[in-house]
Design a protein around this motif. Structure first.
Motif, mmCIF file in Angstrom:
data_model
loop_
_atom_site.group_PDB
_atom_site.id
_atom_site.type_symbol
_atom_site.label_atom_id
_atom_site.label_comp_id
_atom_site.label_asym_id
_atom_site.label_seq_id
_atom_site.Cartn_x
_atom_site.Cartn_y
_atom_site.Cartn_z
ATOM 1 N N HIS A 83 0.859 -1.187 0.000
ATOM 2 C CA HIS A 83 0.000 0.000 0.000
ATOM 3 C C HIS A 83 0.895 1.236 0.000
ATOM 4 N N PRO A 84 0.385 2.343 -0.548
ATOM 5 C CA PRO A 84 1.208 3.564 -0.642
ATOM 6 C C PRO A 84 1.701 4.121 0.689
ATOM 7 N N PRO A 85 0.912 4.144 1.765
ATOM 8 C CA PRO A 85 1.486 4.711 2.988
ATOM 9 C C PRO A 85 2.583 3.824 3.579
ATOM 10 N N ALA A 86 3.592 4.452 4.146
ATOM 11 C CA ALA A 86 4.586 3.714 4.934
ATOM 12 C C ALA A 86 3.862 3.119 6.133
ATOM 13 N N PHE A 114 9.547 -1.712 10.120
ATOM 14 C CA PHE A 114 9.172 -0.604 9.240
ATOM 15 C C PHE A 114 9.061 -1.094 7.803
ATOM 16 N N ASN A 115 7.969 -0.733 7.135
ATOM 17 C CA ASN A 115 7.771 -1.033 5.722
ATOM 18 C C ASN A 115 7.671 0.281 4.952
ATOM 19 N N PRO A 116 8.619 0.539 4.056
ATOM 20 C CA PRO A 116 8.556 1.761 3.253
ATOM 21 C C PRO A 116 7.293 1.772 2.390
ATOM 22 N N PRO A 117 6.924 2.919 1.865
ATOM 23 C CA PRO A 117 5.753 3.001 0.995
ATOM 24 C C PRO A 117 5.830 1.988 -0.150
ATOM 25 N N SER A 118 4.740 1.285 -0.392
ATOM 26 C CA SER A 118 4.555 0.334 -1.500
ATOM 27 C C SER A 118 5.453 -0.900 -1.441
ATOM 28 N N ALA A 119 6.114 -1.171 -0.329
ATOM 29 C CA ALA A 119 6.926 -2.386 -0.202
ATOM 30 C C ALA A 119 5.999 -3.587 0.020
ATOM 31 N N TRP A 134 0.089 -1.225 15.052
ATOM 32 C CA TRP A 134 0.537 -0.850 13.707
ATOM 33 C C TRP A 134 0.119 0.578 13.400
ATOM 34 N N GLY A 135 0.833 1.179 12.472
ATOM 35 C CA GLY A 135 0.498 2.528 12.046
ATOM 36 C C GLY A 135 0.789 2.733 10.575
ATOM 37 N N LEU A 136 -0.098 3.452 9.908
ATOM 38 C CA LEU A 136 0.109 3.887 8.523
ATOM 39 C C LEU A 136 0.397 5.375 8.573
ATOM 40 N N ILE A 137 1.470 5.792 7.903
ATOM 41 C CA ILE A 137 1.896 7.188 7.929
ATOM 42 C C ILE A 137 1.682 7.789 6.548
ATOM 43 N N GLU A 138 0.724 8.694 6.447
ATOM 44 C CA GLU A 138 0.454 9.351 5.167
ATOM 45 C C GLU A 138 1.608 10.290 4.816
ATOM 46 N N ASN A 139 1.900 10.419 3.539
ATOM 47 C CA ASN A 139 2.951 11.306 3.041
ATOM 48 C C ASN A 139 4.285 11.053 3.728
ATOM 49 N N ALA A 140 4.662 9.809 3.836
ATOM 50 C CA ALA A 140 5.892 9.447 4.544
ATOM 51 C C ALA A 140 7.110 9.380 3.633
ATOM 52 N N GLN A 141 6.984 9.744 2.377
ATOM 53 C CA GLN A 141 8.119 9.671 1.454
ATOM 54 C C GLN A 141 9.325 10.410 2.015
ATOM 55 N N GLU A 142 9.092 11.566 2.648
ATOM 56 C CA GLU A 142 10.200 12.352 3.192
ATOM 57 C C GLU A 142 10.680 11.796 4.526
ATOM 58 N N ALA A 143 9.877 10.949 5.164
ATOM 59 C CA ALA A 143 10.185 10.514 6.528
ATOM 60 C C ALA A 143 10.758 9.103 6.606
ATOM 61 N N VAL A 144 11.152 8.511 5.485
ATOM 62 C CA VAL A 144 11.671 7.142 5.504
ATOM 63 C C VAL A 144 13.041 7.142 6.171
ATOM 64 N N PRO A 145 13.217 6.373 7.253
ATOM 65 C CA PRO A 145 14.509 6.351 7.931
ATOM 66 C C PRO A 145 15.588 5.697 7.077
ATOM 67 N N ASP A 146 16.831 6.068 7.319
ATOM 68 C CA ASP A 146 17.953 5.544 6.537
ATOM 69 C C ASP A 146 18.080 4.032 6.654
ATOM 70 N N HIS A 147 17.797 3.460 7.826
ATOM 71 C CA HIS A 147 17.996 2.023 8.021
ATOM 72 C C HIS A 147 16.895 1.183 7.372
ATOM 73 N N GLN A 148 15.725 1.722 7.140
ATOM 74 C CA GLN A 148 14.603 1.051 6.491
ATOM 75 C C GLN A 148 14.454 -0.399 6.902
ATOM 76 N N GLY A 149 14.519 -0.677 8.149
ATOM 77 C CA GLY A 149 14.384 -2.063 8.562
ATOM 78 C C GLY A 149 13.886 -2.209 9.967
ATOM 79 N N VAL A 150 14.564 -2.996 10.708
ATOM 80 C CA VAL A 150 14.112 -3.379 12.034
ATOM 81 C C VAL A 150 15.018 -2.737 13.077
ATOM 82 N N SER A 151 14.439 -2.208 14.110
ATOM 83 C CA SER A 151 15.221 -1.788 15.267
ATOM 84 C C SER A 151 14.750 -2.614 16.441
ATOM 85 N N ASN A 152 15.587 -2.776 17.407
ATOM 86 C CA ASN A 152 15.226 -3.587 18.555
ATOM 87 C C ASN A 152 15.231 -2.740 19.809
ATOM 88 N N ASN A 153 14.472 -1.645 19.791
ATOM 89 C CA ASN A 153 14.396 -0.741 20.918
ATOM 90 C C ASN A 153 13.067 -0.963 21.620
#
Length: 155
Positions: A83-86, A114-119, A134-153
């Motif tokens: 889906h388009p939202p992250a 974390f799932n980037p938009p349309s992944a 879970w959360g869907l973030i509208e207009n997240a294209q600018e907010a995609v983190p560099d690691h684009q994966g899993v954090s264990n915090n």
């Protein structure tokens, strides 16, 4: 839902507080069934539910984000989808997660997925119910983190 919540580990005080807050929201939550398609597991419709917390149709209205809970009975696959939202998940129990660029992995309770938009992505429960915020973030294209994966915090 009760079984999934009672199985969620309370390994740190903040995690236990979050689970207690979720427990208080449950009686007011509107649970939604996602309808299965021809390709989906036949048991999917009856073995999976979402509760909306924030967003259109949720307990609290929000135009920029949708936040909810997902619960899946044991041994269930959520169909591959995109889906388009992250999207992010806070795993509240054990489970396995899939993303097209990472394959399957088990992040552990308390981890963020974390799932980037349309992944293309999915999740599946183990021998216990899966519970996730879970959360869907509208207009997240600018907010995609560099690691684009899993954090264990798990704080």
């Amino acid at each position: 839902m009760t079984e999934a919540l009672s199985n969620a580990p309370r390994m740190k005080p903040n995690f236990a507080i979050l689970l207690s807050a979720i427990e208080m929201l449950l009686p007011s939550s509107r649970w939604i069934k996602r309808f299965a398609t021809e390709k989906d597991d036949a048991d999917f419709e009856e073995s999976h539910r979402h509760a909306l917390i924030f967003g259109k149709g949720g307990l609290f209205q929000c135009s920029t984000m949708t936040l909810g809970l997902a619960v899946m009975e044991p041994e269930l696959n959520y169909p591959l989808h995109r889906h388009p939202p992250a999207e992010f998940y806070l795993a509240l129990s054990e489970g396995e997660w899939y993303r097209e660029d990472a394959g399957w992995w088990s992040p552990g309770a308390g981890s963020v997925v974390f799932n980037p938009p349309s992944a293309v992505h999915s999740m599946r429960s183990t021998d216990k119910p899966l519970l996730a915020l879970w959360g869907l973030i509208e207009n997240a294209q600018e907010a995609v983190p560099d690691h684009q994966g899993v954090s264990n915090n798990s704080n």
